[in-house]
Design an enzyme around this catalytic site. Structure first.
Site, short mmCIF file in Angstrom:
data_model
loop_
_atom_site.label_atom_id
_atom_site.label_comp_id
_atom_site.label_asym_id
_atom_site.label_seq_id
_atom_site.Cartn_x
_atom_site.Cartn_y
_atom_site.Cartn_z
N HIS A 19 0.85 -1.18 0.00
CA HIS A 19 0.00 0.00 0.00
C HIS A 19 0.89 1.24 0.00
CE1 HIS A 19 -3.75 -2.19 1.72
NE2 HIS A 19 -3.86 -1.99 0.42
N LYS A 23 5.14 1.54 0.98
CA LYS A 23 6.07 1.32 -0.13
C LYS A 23 7.53 1.49 0.30
CE LYS A 23 2.90 2.39 -3.91
NZ LYS A 23 2.36 1.05 -3.93
N THR A 45 2.99 -5.07 -8.32
CA THR A 45 2.01 -4.17 -8.90
C THR A 45 2.73 -2.87 -9.29
OG1 THR A 45 1.40 -3.54 -6.64
CG2 THR A 45 -0.02 -5.13 -7.76
N GLY A 46 2.12 -2.12 -10.18
CA GLY A 46 2.67 -0.98 -10.87
C GLY A 46 3.71 -0.11 -10.21
N THR A 47 3.28 0.83 -9.40
CA THR A 47 4.20 1.78 -8.80
C THR A 47 5.24 1.08 -7.94
OG1 THR A 47 2.39 3.38 -8.76
CG2 THR A 47 4.33 3.91 -7.46
N THR A 48 4.79 0.10 -7.17
CA THR A 48 5.71 -0.65 -6.31
C THR A 48 6.80 -1.30 -7.14
OG1 THR A 48 3.92 -1.06 -4.73
CG2 THR A 48 5.86 -2.48 -4.58
N SER A 65 -1.00 -0.82 -11.75
CA SER A 65 -1.18 -0.34 -10.39
C SER A 65 -2.32 -1.14 -9.74
CB SER A 65 -1.52 1.15 -10.41
OG SER A 65 -1.90 1.59 -9.15
N GLY A 66 -2.20 -1.42 -8.45
CA GLY A 66 -3.22 -2.20 -7.75
C GLY A 66 -4.63 -1.72 -7.99
N ASP A 71 -3.97 -5.77 -8.71
CA ASP A 71 -4.29 -6.81 -7.72
C ASP A 71 -5.01 -7.97 -8.41
OD1 ASP A 71 -3.27 -5.25 -5.61
OD2 ASP A 71 -5.20 -4.26 -5.30
N ASP A 91 -1.41 -1.94 4.74
CA ASP A 91 -1.69 -0.92 5.75
C ASP A 91 -3.10 -1.14 6.29
OD1 ASP A 91 -2.16 1.26 7.34
OD2 ASP A 91 -1.61 2.74 5.82
N HIS A 98 -9.66 0.33 -3.34
CA HIS A 98 -9.65 -0.99 -3.98
C HIS A 98 -9.62 -2.12 -2.94
CE1 HIS A 98 -5.43 -0.15 -3.32
NE2 HIS A 98 -5.12 -1.39 -3.61
N ASP A 101 -10.63 -5.49 -4.09
CA ASP A 101 -9.61 -6.17 -4.90
C ASP A 101 -8.57 -6.83 -4.01
OD1 ASP A 101 -10.87 -5.21 -7.20
OD2 ASP A 101 -9.62 -3.42 -7.26
N ARG A 107 -8.00 -13.83 -0.92
CA ARG A 107 -8.82 -15.03 -1.06
C ARG A 107 -8.20 -16.01 -2.06
NH1 ARG A 107 -11.93 -17.11 -4.59
NH2 ARG A 107 -13.53 -18.57 -4.01
#
Length: 152
Positions: A19, A23, A45-48, A65-66, A71, A91, A98, A101, A107
């Site tokens: 989150h 990061k 995921t994207g930015t991470t 990005s999530g 996600d 977090d 999201h 997501d 799950r």
């Protein structure tokens, strides 16, 4: 549904997610564990993913990005048995738009019985477990058998 087993190779396919407020913690953690992560295939995921690639210098497959579908992309890769482990610096104090997501990602990780870490301590436990550097057999749903029964 019946179950079967799946082999997780010695070289793991690891998803890294964080989150926004976590990061920098994930980047710091990845830098501290570069020697353990270098021999594995990393997804994020994207930015991470872009931040991690820049800061630790590893090749990382960056998804969207999530909140924009990343996600869900990770969930699809887990269902396709292309992700072996999920490290998600989550977090719990901030609701994200999201959240559904994120819940779906958790799950699907549970359905497909992959190891999941949701904070730095659990990530440390996973990386330092004897099984981290071994081929491992895990129990998973026998989806192919399920389809054969339904369609056969």
């Amino acid at each position: 549904m019946e179950t079967t087993t799946r082999k997780i190779a010695k070289q793991k396919q690891i998803a890294l997610v964080a989150h926004d407020s976590c990061k920098l913690d994930l980047i710091r953690w990845a830098q501290a564990h570069k020697s353990q992560l270098i021999s594995h295939k990393l997804y994020a995921t994207g930015t991470t993913g872009h931040l991690l690639a820049r800061e630790i210098g590893f090749e990382i497959t960056s998804l969207m990005s999530g909140p924009m579908g990343g996600d869900q992309q990770l969930g699809g890769l887990i269902a396709e048995k292309k992700i072996d482990m999920l490290i998600f610096f989550w977090d719990p104090m901030n609701a994200a738009p999201h959240d559904p997501d994120v819940k779906a990602l958790m799950r699907i990780a549970t359905v497909w019985n992959i190891p999941v870490a949701i904070n730095e301590t659990s990530a440390n436990f996973l990386l330092n477990a004897d099984l981290f550097n071994q081929e491992v057999e895990v129990i998973v749903p026998d989806y192919d058998g399920y389809l054969a029964d339904r369609l056969g």
